[in-house]
Design a protein around this motif. Structure first.
Motif, mmCIF file in Angstrom:
data_model
loop_
_atom_site.group_PDB
_atom_site.id
_atom_site.type_symbol
_atom_site.label_atom_id
_atom_site.label_comp_id
_atom_site.label_asym_id
_atom_site.label_seq_id
_atom_site.Cartn_x
_atom_site.Cartn_y
_atom_site.Cartn_z
ATOM 1 N N UNK A 38 -22.563 -16.596 3.703
ATOM 2 C CA UNK A 38 -22.349 -15.807 2.731
ATOM 3 C C UNK A 38 -21.576 -14.558 3.154
ATOM 4 N N UNK A 39 -20.652 -14.449 2.183
ATOM 5 C CA UNK A 39 -19.462 -13.154 2.374
ATOM 6 C C UNK A 39 -19.739 -12.088 1.248
ATOM 7 N N UNK A 40 -19.171 -11.014 1.718
ATOM 8 C CA UNK A 40 -19.419 -9.871 1.013
ATOM 9 C C UNK A 40 -18.641 -10.069 -0.427
ATOM 10 N N UNK A 41 -19.288 -9.792 -1.576
ATOM 11 C CA UNK A 41 -18.860 -9.966 -2.767
ATOM 12 C C UNK A 41 -18.822 -11.540 -3.407
ATOM 13 N N UNK A 42 -19.085 -12.375 -2.658
ATOM 14 C CA UNK A 42 -18.774 -13.631 -3.048
ATOM 15 C C UNK A 42 -20.448 -14.295 -3.301
ATOM 16 N N UNK A 43 -20.333 -14.306 -4.732
ATOM 17 C CA UNK A 43 -21.765 -14.480 -5.326
ATOM 18 C C UNK A 43 -22.400 -15.880 -4.963
ATOM 19 N N UNK A 44 -23.546 -15.853 -4.610
ATOM 20 C CA UNK A 44 -24.632 -17.111 -4.540
ATOM 21 C C UNK A 44 -25.017 -17.251 -5.931
ATOM 22 N N UNK A 45 -24.622 -18.422 -6.613
ATOM 23 C CA UNK A 45 -25.166 -18.770 -7.923
ATOM 24 C C UNK A 45 -26.090 -20.079 -7.858
ATOM 25 N N UNK A 46 -27.344 -19.918 -8.523
ATOM 26 C CA UNK A 46 -28.239 -20.752 -8.507
ATOM 27 C C UNK A 46 -28.790 -20.930 -9.991
ATOM 28 N N UNK A 47 -27.956 -21.625 -10.814
ATOM 29 C CA UNK A 47 -28.519 -21.752 -12.167
ATOM 30 C C UNK A 47 -27.976 -20.658 -12.854
ATOM 31 N N UNK A 48 -28.974 -19.798 -13.543
ATOM 32 C CA UNK A 48 -29.052 -18.706 -14.107
ATOM 33 C C UNK A 48 -29.062 -17.307 -13.285
ATOM 34 N N UNK A 49 -29.403 -17.657 -11.997
ATOM 35 C CA UNK A 49 -29.565 -16.743 -11.243
ATOM 36 C C UNK A 49 -28.121 -16.388 -10.309
ATOM 37 N N UNK A 50 -27.972 -15.036 -10.237
ATOM 38 C CA UNK A 50 -26.612 -14.932 -9.215
ATOM 39 C C UNK A 50 -27.196 -13.764 -8.298
ATOM 40 N N UNK A 51 -26.835 -13.830 -7.056
ATOM 41 C CA UNK A 51 -27.085 -12.989 -6.068
ATOM 42 C C UNK A 51 -25.559 -12.463 -5.695
ATOM 43 N N UNK A 52 -25.272 -11.019 -5.666
ATOM 44 C CA UNK A 52 -24.151 -10.705 -5.355
ATOM 45 C C UNK A 52 -24.481 -9.976 -3.903
#
Length: 249
Positions: A92-106
């Motif tokens: 995981x990198x700062x500011x690069x979202x982890x996207x899982x379908x409709x869920x996005x972690x920033x």
């Protein structure tokens, strides 16, 4: 977004389940090894499949269940790239979202409690790990902790979020579940209410907290994504046995 807040009572750790209603995928933020069966049961009861386990940092007070859940479900382990863990599947990198379908972690790099600590913004929620707690914060006296860096992280990366952003911490020892950015910015006794960096540094210097009793085993265990280290003393062998994992993994 499907959401559940789960608690592991041995370490007072909050684990967060986020699920996508469309893809039926789920992720767990900061899962704890003794509770892996409970957590997986909740995932399955909701008709979801575990896709990721996500860590805010390398913990000193418990061992993650990331590896165990990966072995059970094929889920992927997501850890800050700055940790440099060979066992991680997603860096995981700062500011690069982890996207899982409709869920996005920033991911937001929030060093201070540990050097590689990450908080995660998801919609109207922010999962702050040990960087920002309800009326408190994580300690800064080990694992390359830095009180001045934590002050900057909270004020520049978290307190700049909207007032009504919901704060979900990594721990709470008084059965509190959620706060808001406005509440913490206003009344957090360590970091809020206009405290200066110098005042915060003085507060942290005066805490004089005991050496964490599980750190020598939790940190190497978490650096291996949840493998209980060998040669544990008897009380920690019992801990691993309670988690249905032998001291050798």
């Amino acid at each position: 977004m499907i959401f559940r807040q789960l608690v592991e009572p041995l370490s007072n750790t909050y684990t967060y389940l986020l699920g996508c209603e469309h893809t039926k995928q789920a992720l767990l933020i900061d899962p704890v090894l003794p509770a892996w069966e409970r957590d997986l049961g909740v995932v399955r009861e909701l008709g979801l499949k575990l896709a990721y386990t996500v860590e805010t940092h390398v913990h000193a007070d418990h061992i993650t269940s990331g590896l165990r859940l990966k072995r059970e479900t094929g889920s992927r382990i997501a850890v800050a790239a700055l940790e440099g863990l060979a066992c991680a599947d997603v860096a995981i990198e700062d500011g690069q979202p982890l996207v899982m379908g409709a869920v996005t972690l920033e991911p937001r790099h929030t060093p201070g409690h540990t050097a590689a600590h990450m908080a995660y913004v998801a919609g109207d929620k922010v999962f702050t790990g040990d960087a920002l707690l309800i009326d408190g914060c994580g300690r800064t006296d080990f694992q390359n902790g830095d009180a001045r860096a934590l002050y900057r992280s909270v004020h520049e990366r978290l307190f700049t979020l909207p007032d009504d952003q919901l704060v979900y911490p990594g721990h709470d020892y008084h059965d509190r579940r959620v706060s808001t950015i406005a509440q913490e910015r206003t009344r957090n006794p360590r970091l809020g209410g206009g405290r200066t960096p110098e005042e915060f540094l003085a507060i942290m210097r005066e805490l004089r907290l005991p050496y964490p009793r599980f750190i020598d085993y939790a940190v190497p265990g978490n650096a291996a994504c949840g493998e209980c280290p060998p040669l544990l003393p008897p009380q920690w062998q019992e801990y691993c046995e309670a988690m249905k994992v032998s001291p050798q993994g």
